[in-house]
Design a protein around this motif. Structure first.
Motif, short mmCIF file in Angstrom:
data_model
loop_
_atom_site.label_atom_id
_atom_site.label_comp_id
_atom_site.label_asym_id
_atom_site.label_seq_id
_atom_site.Cartn_x
_atom_site.Cartn_y
_atom_site.Cartn_z
N VAL A 238 38.33 51.11 45.77
CA VAL A 238 37.32 50.59 44.86
C VAL A 238 37.97 49.87 43.68
CG1 VAL A 238 35.42 51.23 43.32
CG2 VAL A 238 35.68 52.39 45.51
N ASP A 239 39.04 50.44 43.16
CA ASP A 239 39.75 49.83 42.04
C ASP A 239 40.40 48.51 42.46
OD1 ASP A 239 40.98 49.77 39.37
OD2 ASP A 239 42.84 50.12 40.49
N VAL A 240 41.00 48.48 43.65
CA VAL A 240 41.63 47.25 44.14
C VAL A 240 40.59 46.15 44.33
CG1 VAL A 240 42.89 46.22 46.06
CG2 VAL A 240 43.54 48.47 45.21
N ALA A 241 39.43 46.51 44.90
CA ALA A 241 38.37 45.51 45.11
C ALA A 241 37.84 45.00 43.78
CB ALA A 241 37.24 46.13 45.93
N ALA A 242 37.64 45.90 42.82
CA ALA A 242 37.14 45.48 41.51
C ALA A 242 38.15 44.58 40.80
CB ALA A 242 36.84 46.71 40.66
N THR A 243 39.43 44.90 40.90
CA THR A 243 40.46 44.07 40.29
C THR A 243 40.50 42.69 40.92
OG1 THR A 243 41.78 46.05 39.82
CG2 THR A 243 42.91 43.93 39.74
N PHE A 244 40.33 42.64 42.24
CA PHE A 244 40.33 41.34 42.93
C PHE A 244 39.18 40.47 42.45
CE2 PHE A 244 38.46 38.80 46.35
CZ PHE A 244 39.52 37.93 46.61
N PHE A 245 37.97 41.02 42.41
CA PHE A 245 36.82 40.23 41.98
C PHE A 245 36.92 39.85 40.50
CE2 PHE A 245 34.84 42.07 45.81
CZ PHE A 245 34.36 40.91 46.38
N ALA A 246 37.48 40.74 39.68
CA ALA A 246 37.66 40.42 38.26
C ALA A 246 38.61 39.24 38.09
CB ALA A 246 38.17 41.65 37.52
N LEU A 247 39.73 39.25 38.83
CA LEU A 247 40.68 38.14 38.76
C LEU A 247 40.07 36.87 39.32
CD1 LEU A 247 43.98 39.92 39.86
CD2 LEU A 247 43.48 38.99 37.60
N PHE A 248 39.27 37.00 40.38
CA PHE A 248 38.67 35.83 41.01
C PHE A 248 37.72 35.11 40.06
CE2 PHE A 248 35.16 33.91 43.40
CZ PHE A 248 35.86 33.04 44.22
N PHE A 249 36.81 35.84 39.44
CA PHE A 249 35.84 35.20 38.55
C PHE A 249 36.47 34.80 37.23
CE2 PHE A 249 32.76 37.50 41.29
CZ PHE A 249 31.99 36.41 41.65
N HIS A 250 37.54 35.50 36.82
CA HIS A 250 38.23 35.10 35.60
C HIS A 250 38.95 33.76 35.78
CE1 HIS A 250 40.14 35.59 31.73
NE2 HIS A 250 41.34 35.43 32.26
N ALA A 251 39.46 33.52 36.99
CA ALA A 251 40.18 32.27 37.27
C ALA A 251 39.26 31.16 37.78
CB ALA A 251 41.28 32.53 38.30
N PHE A 252 38.02 31.50 38.14
CA PHE A 252 37.11 30.50 38.70
C PHE A 252 36.68 29.53 37.60
CE2 PHE A 252 33.37 28.77 40.76
CZ PHE A 252 33.73 28.77 42.10
N PRO A 253 36.73 28.21 37.84
CA PRO A 253 36.32 27.24 36.80
C PRO A 253 34.87 27.45 36.38
CG PRO A 253 37.50 26.14 38.58
CD PRO A 253 37.24 27.54 39.05
N GLY A 254 34.66 27.60 35.08
CA GLY A 254 33.31 27.86 34.60
C GLY A 254 32.33 26.73 34.86
N ILE A 255 32.79 25.49 34.74
CA ILE A 255 31.90 24.35 34.95
C ILE A 255 31.45 24.28 36.41
CG2 ILE A 255 33.86 22.77 35.30
CD1 ILE A 255 32.13 20.58 34.06
N LEU A 256 32.37 24.61 37.33
CA LEU A 256 32.01 24.61 38.75
C LEU A 256 31.02 25.72 39.06
CD1 LEU A 256 32.38 23.49 41.59
CD2 LEU A 256 34.39 24.97 41.85
N LEU A 257 31.20 26.88 38.44
CA LEU A 257 30.26 27.97 38.65
C LEU A 257 28.87 27.60 38.15
CD1 LEU A 257 29.77 30.90 39.51
CD2 LEU A 257 30.51 31.61 37.22
N LEU A 258 28.78 26.94 37.01
CA LEU A 258 27.49 26.52 36.48
C LEU A 258 26.81 25.51 37.39
CD1 LEU A 258 28.45 26.13 32.71
CD2 LEU A 258 26.84 27.79 33.65
N ILE A 259 27.58 24.57 37.90
CA ILE A 259 27.02 23.56 38.82
C ILE A 259 26.52 24.21 40.09
CG2 ILE A 259 27.57 21.52 40.20
CD1 ILE A 259 29.48 20.66 37.99
N LEU A 260 27.30 25.14 40.64
CA LEU A 260 26.89 25.82 41.88
C LEU A 260 25.62 26.64 41.66
CD1 LEU A 260 30.35 27.00 43.29
CD2 LEU A 260 28.91 25.12 44.11
N LEU A 261 25.52 27.30 40.53
CA LEU A 261 24.32 28.08 40.25
C LEU A 261 23.11 27.18 40.05
CD1 LEU A 261 25.65 30.87 37.85
CD2 LEU A 261 24.90 31.11 40.22
N GLN A 262 23.31 26.02 39.45
CA GLN A 262 22.18 25.10 39.31
C GLN A 262 21.76 24.54 40.67
OE1 GLN A 262 22.54 21.25 37.24
NE2 GLN A 262 20.96 22.02 35.83
#
Length: 371
Positions: A177-201
């Protein structure tokens, strides 16, 4: 030999300076926390002063000015109305020079800056927008509340969930559980914010589950209760994007701090006394995570305000970031300066408050070399 006509020796002339140093040192030793707060406030004012001067310089280096923008708008409006180019009513060079003189744009940027400071500090006047002719204070008041609400809500959600998840996963260190949470935390921390906003829109546009804009199409005064529900519905996706971008780094910081604290000798001493693991986590180790979080929260608030510029543009949110963007594109000097200086002041206030909270939480800080 030359006579000292003033009758004062060098040691006598330096006595006021020495006395001032002694007074400051005595005041610092007697009121360390107040001295620390004062030094931080003075530092904030100096940084704001230098930032404003540099901002004026950058605006002066930019090609063209507000008069050129007016000229282009006049040409475009005449071309659209006449169906072709018509330069009969175009401003002459003399008229443009006169307009620059009236607006003070013909002066060096340092003189412009000090005139602006005089008007703001002494007369409490931010001026008028050079494009819309509306008072700058009115334009900012109508937008700053929206940006503050959005960013404060983001900060509260990120803070609450970061502490909950950080403390929880620190107790599950090394598990799947800790490894999975760390992976997703690193993934979203490194994910470009502008791209995430565009994808959500795009998601909102394709599915129709959420609106593509982040603000209701009716004012609060029309129906306050309906506005609150509609606002939450409209702002959900932008807040979700801000939450995903901010929680990763904050949660990992709290998790790592908790793990460091759990390895300290005082934790082993507490456990040897038979104190329950719950009390060790929450009453002792958790309290020592406040210092790094307080420091990081100031940077987090600053990143939220800087990131809200992209958010407000993509989701058409009427905040101070979008107002600043429109002002820069139109080279509206008064509006650009007021918006940018306000955002910088809010960021510096957040950093100053975090420094003061650190001094309150940890009394050793006020006695440091910076205090």
């Amino acid at each position: 030999m030359h006579n000292n006509q003033s009758g004062a020796t060098p040691s006598q002339s330096s006595q006021p300076l020495v006395g001032l140093k002694i007074l400051v040192r005595t005041w610092r030793s007697k009121y360390p926390l107040l001295s620390f707060i004062t030094s931080r406030l003075v530092t904030m004012l100096v940084v704001l002063f230098v930032f404003g001067w540099a901002l004026f310089g950058l605006m002066a280096l930019a090609p063209g000015d507000i008069v050129d923008q007016m000229m282009q708008q006049q040409l475009m409006s005449q071309t659209e109305s006449k169906g072709g180019s018509n330069r009969d009513n175009v401003l002459s060079e003399e008229q443009m020079a006169k307009m620059r003189s009236e607006l003070g744009l013909d002066k060096p940027f340092t003189i412009q800056y000090f005139r602006w400071l005089e008007r703001v500090v002494i007369h409490h006047d931010l001026g008028v927008s050079l494009i819309s002719k509306a008072p700058v204070s009115f334009l900012i008041k109508s937008r700053i509340v929206n940006s503050l609400v959005l960013n404060i809500i983001s900060l509260v959600f990120i803070t609450v969930f970061s502490f909950l998840l950080g403390v929880y996963f620190s107790s599950k260190a090394g598990t799947r559980v800790d490894v999975a949470a760390t992976f997703f935390a690193l993934f979203f921390h490194a994910f470009p914010g502008i791209l995430l906003l565009i994808l959500l829109q795009l998601f909102a546009s394709i599915t129709g589950l959420f609106p593509v804009t982040a603000y209701p199409d009716f004012p609060l005064s029309e129906n306050p209760i309906k506005f609150i529900f509609s606002y939450n519905y409209h702002v959900f996706l932008p807040l979700f994007a801000s939450f995903l971008g901010g929680i990763g780094g904050t949660m990992r910081m709290i998790r790592s701090t908790m793990l460091d604290q759990m390895g300290m000798p005082y934790i082993m001493a507490l456990r040897s006394r038979g104190i329950s693991e719950r009390r060790v986590y929450l009453n002792h180790a958790f309290r020592n995570t406040l210092n790094p979080y307080i420091t990081g929260s100031a940077n987090l608030l600053a990143s939220l305000f800087s990131g809200s510029l992209v958010l407000e543009i993509i989701f058409s949110y009427p905040g101070i970031g979008r107002l600043s963007y429109d002002a820069v594109m139109q080279q509206d000097v008064n509006l650009v300066l007021a918006c940018t200086m306000l955002i910088a002041a809010l960021d510096l206030i957040g950093i100053t408050i975090s420094d003061i909270l650190l001094a309150v939480v940890d009394p050793r800080i006020r006695y440091g070399k910076e205090g």
